[in-house]
Scaffold this motif. Sequence first.
Motif, mmCIF file in Angstrom:
data_model
loop_
_atom_site.group_PDB
_atom_site.id
_atom_site.type_symbol
_atom_site.label_atom_id
_atom_site.label_comp_id
_atom_site.label_asym_id
_atom_site.label_seq_id
_atom_site.Cartn_x
_atom_site.Cartn_y
_atom_site.Cartn_z
ATOM 1 N N GLY A 70 -25.582 -16.348 3.109
ATOM 2 C CA GLY A 70 -24.981 -15.130 2.597
ATOM 3 C C GLY A 70 -25.944 -13.964 2.685
ATOM 4 O O GLY A 70 -27.116 -14.105 3.051
ATOM 5 N N ARG A 71 -25.445 -12.771 2.337
ATOM 6 C CA ARG A 71 -26.253 -11.556 2.435
ATOM 7 C C ARG A 71 -26.512 -10.910 1.083
ATOM 8 O O ARG A 71 -27.189 -9.901 0.992
ATOM 9 N N ARG A 72 -25.969 -11.463 0.021
ATOM 10 C CA ARG A 72 -26.113 -10.827 -1.295
ATOM 11 C C ARG A 72 -27.491 -11.120 -1.882
ATOM 12 O O ARG A 72 -27.952 -12.263 -1.873
ATOM 13 N N LEU A 73 -28.110 -10.087 -2.427
ATOM 14 C CA LEU A 73 -29.456 -10.204 -2.986
ATOM 15 C C LEU A 73 -29.513 -9.500 -4.330
ATOM 16 O O LEU A 73 -28.969 -8.406 -4.501
ATOM 17 N N VAL A 74 -30.166 -10.150 -5.303
ATOM 18 C CA VAL A 74 -30.469 -9.539 -6.590
ATOM 19 C C VAL A 74 -31.984 -9.557 -6.748
ATOM 20 O O VAL A 74 -32.614 -10.604 -6.615
ATOM 21 N N VAL A 75 -32.576 -8.397 -7.008
ATOM 22 C CA VAL A 75 -34.029 -8.268 -7.079
ATOM 23 C C VAL A 75 -34.435 -7.937 -8.506
ATOM 24 O O VAL A 75 -33.720 -7.229 -9.233
ATOM 25 N N GLY A 76 -35.583 -8.447 -8.935
ATOM 26 C CA GLY A 76 -36.064 -8.222 -10.296
ATOM 27 C C GLY A 76 -37.232 -7.258 -10.352
ATOM 28 O O GLY A 76 -38.097 -7.254 -9.471
ATOM 29 N N LEU A 77 -37.258 -6.444 -11.389
ATOM 30 C CA LEU A 77 -38.382 -5.558 -11.685
ATOM 31 C C LEU A 77 -38.958 -5.929 -13.049
ATOM 32 O O LEU A 77 -38.209 -6.148 -14.001
ATOM 33 N N SER A 78 -40.270 -5.968 -13.133
ATOM 34 C CA SER A 78 -40.953 -6.305 -14.384
ATOM 35 C C SER A 78 -41.850 -5.145 -14.814
ATOM 36 O O SER A 78 -42.190 -4.267 -14.020
ATOM 37 N N ILE A 79 -42.240 -5.161 -16.078
ATOM 38 C CA ILE A 79 -43.255 -4.227 -16.564
ATOM 39 C C ILE A 79 -44.529 -4.424 -15.727
ATOM 40 O O ILE A 79 -44.903 -5.564 -15.452
ATOM 41 N N PRO A 80 -45.200 -3.379 -15.248
ATOM 42 C CA PRO A 80 -45.046 -1.960 -15.587
ATOM 43 C C PRO A 80 -44.078 -1.204 -14.689
ATOM 44 O O PRO A 80 -43.948 0.009 -14.832
ATOM 45 N N ASP A 81 -43.435 -1.883 -13.715
ATOM 46 C CA ASP A 81 -42.528 -1.177 -12.810
ATOM 47 C C ASP A 81 -41.217 -0.797 -13.477
ATOM 48 O O ASP A 81 -40.449 -0.010 -12.932
ATOM 49 N N VAL A 82 -40.947 -1.351 -14.646
ATOM 50 C CA VAL A 82 -39.769 -0.959 -15.419
ATOM 51 C C VAL A 82 -40.198 -0.736 -16.865
ATOM 52 O O VAL A 82 -41.022 -1.477 -17.402
ATOM 53 N N GLU A 83 -39.705 0.337 -17.469
ATOM 54 C CA GLU A 83 -39.935 0.605 -18.892
ATOM 55 C C GLU A 83 -38.767 0.025 -19.690
ATOM 56 O O GLU A 83 -37.618 0.136 -19.285
ATOM 57 N N LEU A 84 -39.086 -0.579 -20.837
ATOM 58 C CA LEU A 84 -38.056 -1.086 -21.747
ATOM 59 C C LEU A 84 -38.154 -0.320 -23.054
ATOM 60 O O LEU A 84 -39.244 -0.161 -23.605
ATOM 61 N N HIS A 85 -37.019 0.145 -23.562
ATOM 62 C CA HIS A 85 -37.014 0.985 -24.756
ATOM 63 C C HIS A 85 -35.972 0.492 -25.764
ATOM 64 O O HIS A 85 -34.894 0.023 -25.375
ATOM 65 N N THR A 86 -36.333 0.616 -27.042
ATOM 66 C CA THR A 86 -35.385 0.389 -28.136
ATOM 67 C C THR A 86 -34.649 1.694 -28.398
ATOM 68 O O THR A 86 -35.278 2.749 -28.527
ATOM 69 N N LEU A 87 -33.323 1.633 -28.476
ATOM 70 C CA LEU A 87 -32.507 2.834 -28.640
ATOM 71 C C LEU A 87 -31.801 2.816 -29.986
ATOM 72 O O LEU A 87 -31.150 1.829 -30.337
ATOM 73 N N GLU A 88 -31.964 3.900 -30.733
ATOM 74 C CA GLU A 88 -31.228 4.102 -31.982
ATOM 75 C C GLU A 88 -30.282 5.279 -31.756
ATOM 76 O O GLU A 88 -30.672 6.439 -31.887
ATOM 77 N N ILE A 89 -29.075 4.964 -31.374
ATOM 78 C CA ILE A 89 -28.112 6.004 -31.005
ATOM 79 C C ILE A 89 -27.359 6.431 -32.253
ATOM 80 O O ILE A 89 -26.665 5.617 -32.877
ATOM 81 N N PRO A 90 -27.480 7.678 -32.674
ATOM 82 C CA PRO A 90 -26.809 8.122 -33.906
ATOM 83 C C PRO A 90 -25.295 8.091 -33.748
ATOM 84 O O PRO A 90 -24.756 8.331 -32.665
ATOM 85 N N ASP A 91 -24.625 7.786 -34.835
ATOM 86 C CA ASP A 91 -23.166 7.669 -34.820
ATOM 87 C C ASP A 91 -22.551 9.063 -34.969
ATOM 88 O O ASP A 91 -22.152 9.482 -36.043
ATOM 89 N N ARG A 92 -22.492 9.771 -33.852
ATOM 90 C CA ARG A 92 -21.889 11.107 -33.837
ATOM 91 C C ARG A 92 -20.610 11.017 -33.001
ATOM 92 O O ARG A 92 -20.639 11.019 -31.785
ATOM 93 N N GLY A 93 -19.498 10.915 -33.654
ATOM 94 C CA GLY A 93 -18.255 10.733 -32.927
ATOM 95 C C GLY A 93 -17.945 9.261 -32.781
ATOM 96 O O GLY A 93 -18.596 8.400 -33.369
ATOM 97 N N ASP A 94 -16.977 8.933 -31.980
ATOM 98 C CA ASP A 94 -16.495 7.559 -31.843
ATOM 99 C C ASP A 94 -17.281 6.845 -30.753
ATOM 100 O O ASP A 94 -16.920 6.868 -29.574
ATOM 101 N N LEU A 95 -18.395 6.171 -31.149
ATOM 102 C CA LEU A 95 -19.213 5.461 -30.173
ATOM 103 C C LEU A 95 -18.628 4.098 -29.812
ATOM 104 O O LEU A 95 -19.215 3.364 -29.027
#
Length: 389
Positions: free
Chosen positions: A77-102
């Motif tokens: 087959g031709r399908r490929l999934v590639v992985g990125l690890s730290i430091p090539d990817v940043e990971l962040h915790t998100l605190e999304i405020p409830d403003r409107g219908d999330l």
Amino acid sequence: MTLGLLRSITARPALSPIGLDVGPRCLRAAQLGRVDGQWRILRLAQWNRREAETGTGISPGFARRIQQALDQDGFRGRRLVVGLSIPDVELHTLEIPDRGDLSDAGKFADAARWELQRVSGIAPEQAASGYWRVPAGDGTRTTARGAVARREDVVALCELARSTRLDCERVDATSCALSRLGSLLRRRSGADPQEVWSVLDVGSRMLRLVVAVGEVPVLVRNLGVGSQDWTRNVAESLQLSPEAAEIHKCDYGIATGSLRVGARGMNPAAREDPSSQIAAMIFNILRGDLDLIVAEIERSYEYIMRCYPERPAGAVLLVGAGADLKGLDRYLAEQLGVDVTPLEQAVQQPDGSLIVDQIAGARILSRTHQSLNAFGCAIGLAINTETRP
């Protein structure tokens, strides 16, 4: 979690995409087949990188060798999934405020993208990003986790796929791939779906801990040491060459239980056994790093369980080439009080969600001179929720 969106619909029946783990020292690939809801590991490959080849870029000559090896090893087959690890990817915790219908998926996606732009060190016009929601907890305001990579790195991986005559279906954060692997193994093991559990990736340059709630990764910690540091410490302490130290580390491992040297010394049976003496010496050389690992895992579990106080502590899955250290799983289990299972052991159940094709498995692993543990990220990248005709 998806960073890249180039899609292809070219694959043989019941075959997964090829999962490609791009590491600093080597590239590893895996492909699975799915039959009756069970994934079977069919093909594995590994290519060492030259000293001049770093980051996400791959030379044309190396790309040609990868393509030739994929063809020779029967990847299809031709399908490929590639992985990125730290430091090539940043990971962040998100605190999304409830403003409107999330609860509206579109509004939540817009809010997550805005929050990632705010916290990321990569300029929005240079970034590729993705996010995933995390379970609501009593002790946390976190609503999502996000990943951001440089767009040029994502493009480079897509170019790598093109140069090997493959189509990059997506670019994933490897921490998500490890969580996907652990979740699959847990489904038929009878594990409590409410547990807080983790994957410890013992890499050559760095150890990485991914803590999950249910099937969702909620915390990723890099522990700063790797298995090559252990080899160097053993070499220096025992006055061996790095090659001899690696052999000693693999052959003898670390002493466990009563075989370790304690306040009263080694037990009499162990004193008479040279192998036990060497394992005890290696344990004492590595003890500082091992204690650090235990402390970091305990801290991470305690933090997540404060956020989700109703959830019990679950097992640790060990992956990575350094997970082959004999006695490491037993030592961690003794210290943490939870089950610790290397990937190679976890796939030995014939009725499990993930198994190794016995004929192909022996041939593949003997050729790569690696255990299955080393291919944890590549297997996680290959795991797909659907197969395509």
